[in-house]
Design a protein around this motif. Structure first.
Motif, PDB file in Angstrom:
ATOM      1  N   LYS A 126      11.096  -4.344   0.292  1.00 46.64           N
ATOM      2  CA  LYS A 126      10.352  -3.431   1.165  1.00 46.64           C
ATOM      3  C   LYS A 126       9.200  -2.742   0.440  1.00 46.64           C
ATOM      4  N   SER A 127       9.197  -2.810  -0.889  1.00 50.65           N
ATOM      5  CA  SER A 127       8.141  -2.144  -1.652  1.00 50.65           C
ATOM      6  C   SER A 127       7.185  -3.197  -2.214  1.00 50.65           C
ATOM      7  N   SER A 128       6.310  -2.781  -3.135  1.00 49.39           N
ATOM      8  CA  SER A 128       5.200  -3.642  -3.553  1.00 49.39           C
ATOM      9  C   SER A 128       5.674  -4.966  -4.149  1.00 49.39           C
ATOM     10  N   ASP A 129       4.851  -6.006  -3.978  1.00 45.50           N
ATOM     11  CA  ASP A 129       5.146  -7.335  -4.501  1.00 45.50           C
ATOM     12  C   ASP A 129       4.961  -7.396  -6.008  1.00 45.50           C
ATOM     13  N   HIS A 130       3.828  -6.879  -6.445  1.00 44.59           N
ATOM     14  CA  HIS A 130       3.436  -7.064  -7.836  1.00 44.59           C
ATOM     15  C   HIS A 130       2.472  -5.933  -8.194  1.00 44.59           C
ATOM     16  N   PRO A 131       2.522  -5.408  -9.443  1.00 43.60           N
ATOM     17  CA  PRO A 131       1.586  -4.326  -9.788  1.00 43.60           C
ATOM     18  C   PRO A 131       0.130  -4.704  -9.553  1.00 43.60           C
ATOM     19  N   LYS A 132      -0.188  -6.004  -9.673  1.00 35.93           N
ATOM     20  CA  LYS A 132      -1.582  -6.408  -9.473  1.00 35.93           C
ATOM     21  C   LYS A 132      -1.991  -6.341  -8.012  1.00 35.93           C
ATOM     22  N   LYS A 133      -0.993  -6.326  -7.133  1.00 41.42           N
ATOM     23  CA  LYS A 133      -1.305  -6.257  -5.706  1.00 41.42           C
ATOM     24  C   LYS A 133      -1.154  -4.836  -5.169  1.00 41.42           C
ATOM     25  N   ALA A 134      -0.460  -4.008  -5.920  1.00 40.77           N
ATOM     26  CA  ALA A 134      -0.112  -2.673  -5.423  1.00 40.77           C
ATOM     27  C   ALA A 134      -1.341  -1.772  -5.351  1.00 40.77           C
ATOM     28  N   ILE A 135      -1.510  -1.156  -4.226  1.00 41.09           N
ATOM     29  CA  ILE A 135      -2.668  -0.287  -4.011  1.00 41.09           C
ATOM     30  C   ILE A 135      -2.180   1.101  -3.618  1.00 41.09           C
ATOM     31  N   ILE A 136      -2.766   2.101  -4.220  1.00 43.48           N
ATOM     32  CA  ILE A 136      -2.460   3.463  -3.809  1.00 43.48           C
ATOM     33  C   ILE A 136      -3.636   3.964  -2.983  1.00 43.48           C
ATOM     34  N   SER A 137      -3.334   4.451  -1.815  1.00 45.64           N
ATOM     35  CA  SER A 137      -4.402   4.890  -0.927  1.00 45.64           C
ATOM     36  C   SER A 137      -4.267   6.380  -0.666  1.00 45.64           C
ATOM     37  N   ILE A 138      -5.348   7.108  -0.883  1.00 50.10           N
ATOM     38  CA  ILE A 138      -5.320   8.554  -0.636  1.00 50.10           C
ATOM     39  C   ILE A 138      -6.127   8.849   0.616  1.00 50.10           C
ATOM     40  N   GLU A 139      -5.490   9.463   1.566  1.00 47.85           N
ATOM     41  CA  GLU A 139      -6.196   9.883   2.771  1.00 47.85           C
ATOM     42  C   GLU A 139      -6.121  11.397   2.833  1.00 47.85           C
ATOM     43  N   SER A 140      -7.276  12.023   3.002  1.00 48.46           N
ATOM     44  CA  SER A 140      -7.218  13.484   3.038  1.00 48.46           C
ATOM     45  C   SER A 140      -8.090  14.037   4.142  1.00 48.46           C
ATOM     46  N   ALA A 141      -7.723  15.215   4.574  1.00 44.83           N
ATOM     47  CA  ALA A 141      -8.539  15.902   5.568  1.00 44.83           C
ATOM     48  C   ALA A 141      -9.729  16.530   4.846  1.00 44.83           C
ATOM     49  N   ARG A 142     -10.809  16.718   5.560  1.00 44.37           N
ATOM     50  CA  ARG A 142     -12.001  17.310   4.924  1.00 44.37           C
ATOM     51  C   ARG A 142     -11.712  18.697   4.361  1.00 44.37           C
ATOM     52  N   VAL A 189       0.843  -1.194   0.000  1.00 46.12           N
ATOM     53  CA  VAL A 189       0.000   0.000   0.000  1.00 46.12           C
ATOM     54  C   VAL A 189       0.880   1.248   0.000  1.00 46.12           C
ATOM     55  N   PHE A 190       0.581   2.124  -0.918  1.00 43.80           N
ATOM     56  CA  PHE A 190       1.310   3.381  -1.053  1.00 43.80           C
ATOM     57  C   PHE A 190       0.390   4.469  -0.517  1.00 43.80           C
ATOM     58  N   VAL A 191       0.702   4.944   0.669  1.00 40.27           N
ATOM     59  CA  VAL A 191      -0.225   5.866   1.331  1.00 40.27           C
ATOM     60  C   VAL A 191       0.146   7.313   1.009  1.00 40.27           C
ATOM     61  N   VAL A 192      -0.824   8.045   0.514  1.00 34.95           N
ATOM     62  CA  VAL A 192      -0.624   9.476   0.266  1.00 34.95           C
ATOM     63  C   VAL A 192      -1.566  10.241   1.183  1.00 34.95           C
ATOM     64  N   ASN A 193      -1.001  11.076   2.012  1.00 34.18           N
ATOM     65  CA  ASN A 193      -1.788  11.861   2.950  1.00 34.18           C
ATOM     66  C   ASN A 193      -1.837  13.320   2.528  1.00 34.18           C
ATOM     67  N   LEU A 194      -3.040  13.899   2.553  1.00 34.52           N
ATOM     68  CA  LEU A 194      -3.157  15.321   2.217  1.00 34.52           C
ATOM     69  C   LEU A 194      -3.729  16.055   3.415  1.00 34.52           C
ATOM     70  N   ASN A 195      -3.180  17.192   3.724  1.00 33.19           N
ATOM     71  CA  ASN A 195      -3.808  17.975   4.786  1.00 33.19           C
ATOM     72  C   ASN A 195      -4.337  19.289   4.227  1.00 33.19           C
ATOM     73  N   ARG A 196      -4.963  20.073   5.083  1.00 40.73           N
ATOM     74  CA  ARG A 196      -5.665  21.262   4.591  1.00 40.73           C
ATOM     75  C   ARG A 196      -4.726  22.364   4.117  1.00 40.73           C
ATOM     76  N   ASN A 197      -3.454  22.258   4.477  1.00 37.59           N
ATOM     77  CA  ASN A 197      -2.494  23.256   3.990  1.00 37.59           C
ATOM     78  C   ASN A 197      -1.919  22.889   2.626  1.00 37.59           C
ATOM     79  N   GLY A 198      -2.359  21.745   2.104  1.00 41.41           N
ATOM     80  CA  GLY A 198      -1.856  21.330   0.801  1.00 41.41           C
ATOM     81  C   GLY A 198      -0.535  20.594   0.878  1.00 41.41           C
ATOM     82  N   ASP A 199      -0.146  20.132   2.078  1.00 39.56           N
ATOM     83  CA  ASP A 199       1.071  19.328   2.194  1.00 39.56           C
ATOM     84  C   ASP A 199       0.758  17.890   1.806  1.00 39.56           C
ATOM     85  N   ILE A 200       1.742  17.255   1.180  1.00 43.45           N
ATOM     86  CA  ILE A 200       1.569  15.875   0.763  1.00 43.45           C
ATOM     87  C   ILE A 200       2.563  15.014   1.526  1.00 43.45           C
TER      88      ILE A 200
END
Lengths: 208, 142
Positions: free
Chosen positions: A114-130, A59-70
């Motif tokens: 340490k990184s993804s096993d296979h492109p078919k398993k790789a998931i990108i997850s976006i988490e953001s603040a309201r 899982v590749f986690v991308v976090n966004l906050n209200r200031n626009g930081d990634i």
């Protein structure tokens, strides 16, 4: 009774009328073509079904906050333009096998464990603040879609010698014969399956 | 110098006129919110078949009386709850076979909060309208 001559209508002002109409349509015409990033929402989930357990490295986690930081993978802050390469590196890693035990023979990444096993398993997850701005959110989405497109482009060039865009365009052509259309459809599907676009979105959290 | 014959001028003008008449798409909905400033993107797809697209506008209210993000459906300022009936009404208009081709285009201002967009999306998920399109302005790839 004497034949009355029908007077000819003067058409001299016809051009003026036409011009007037022309200018009206020129002014009101909007030639904007609607375009945008297409996305398919996940189906509604049964609350009783347990979500599958995923390995953290897939899982590749991308976090966004209200200031626009990634924040990527909960450790590095990134600019929007760095995101694409980071995502490509993650997707293309191919360190392990897919669920059927096949190695990724088309991946050109580092094969890091340490990184993804296979492109078919790789998931990108976006988490953001309201409170995150929509502009930032779309910029991030755009970069992630771009990462997938780069990889699909590469596979398409290697397998079929044409760009993925071209392949899609040919597949959409309605003048194709039945056999050719079916063949192109399989090709498109194959490329898409090599790098399936799995972008998950968590419910936005309401912190500051 | 002899005068140029302008007798065929009306014909030319008429031809242009017909061209514009045919290509013109009149804006069906009048915006009740501030025209949203769409975000920019490079990886865009064109929306085909306009009659299968429902538009959801999100932006700020014109007079600033309503705080926060405002949603417009058709000609009315609406709330998130109205999206359901809006999409269902659209479904009733099209033929059975086209229902799964229906797309919802979200035209949102860049300053909109992601929370609002998420609310819209979860409402769409509730009624199984899964195809969406974030409307953007196309810019050249760097």
């Amino acid at each position: 009774m004497a034949k009355r001559a029908v007077p000819e209508i003067n058409a001299g002002s016809m051009a003026d009328i036409a011009f007037l109409l022309l200018i009206f349509f020129l002014v009101t015409t909007t030639m904007d073509i609607d375009s945008g990033i297409s996305r398919k929402l996940p189906e509604k989930q049964d609350p009783n079904v347990e979500p599958p357990i995923l390995k953290e490295k897939n899982v590749f986690v991308v976090n966004l906050n209200r200031n626009g930081d990634i924040l990527v993978e909960n450790e590095t802050f990134m600019k929007v333009n760095e995101l694409k390469d980071a995502a490509i590196e993650f997707l293309d890693n191919g360190g392990g096998t897919d669920k059927d035990g096949n190695k990724c023979d088309y991946c050109k990444g580092k094969k890091s464990i340490k990184s993804s096993d296979h492109p078919k398993k790789a998931i990108i997850s976006i988490e953001s603040a309201r409170g995150t701005k929509y502009g930032t959110y779309i910029a991030v989405q755009n970069e992630l879609v771009a990462a997938y497109n780069v990889l699909r482009e590469r596979s398409s060039n290697e397998l079929y010698g044409i760009t993925f865009d071209e392949l899609l365009k040919r597949a959409k052509d309605e003048n194709n014969s039945v056999a050719k259309a079916a063949d192109l459809k399989i090709k498109v599907k194959r490329i898409k399956e090599m790098f399936p676009m799995i972008i998950s979105e968590a419910e936005p959290v309401k912190f500051n | 110098m002899p005068a140029v014959n302008t007798a065929s001028l009306p014909d030319i003008v008429f031809m242009l006129l017909f061209f514009f008449m045919v290509t013109t798409v009149m804006r069906e909905t009048e915006l009740k919110i501030k025209p949203p400033k769409l975000p920019e993107a490079t990886e865009v797809k064109k929306l085909e078949k306009k009659n299968l697209v429902s538009f959801v506008y999100v932006g700020k209210s014109i007079d600033g009386k309503i705080k926060g993000d405002v949603i417009q459906l058709n000609d009315k300022i609406s709330t998130v709850k109205d999206i359901r009936s809006f999409i269902l009404a659209k479904r009733a208009e099209v033929s059975q076979s086209d229902i799964n081709k229906l797309t919802t285009s979200i035209k949102a201002d860049i300053t909109t909060e992601v929370g609002t967009i998420y609310d819209i999306k979860s409402e769409l998920r509730e009624i199984n309208a899964l195809k969406i399109n974030y409307s953007t302005v196309q810019v050249a790839k760097k």
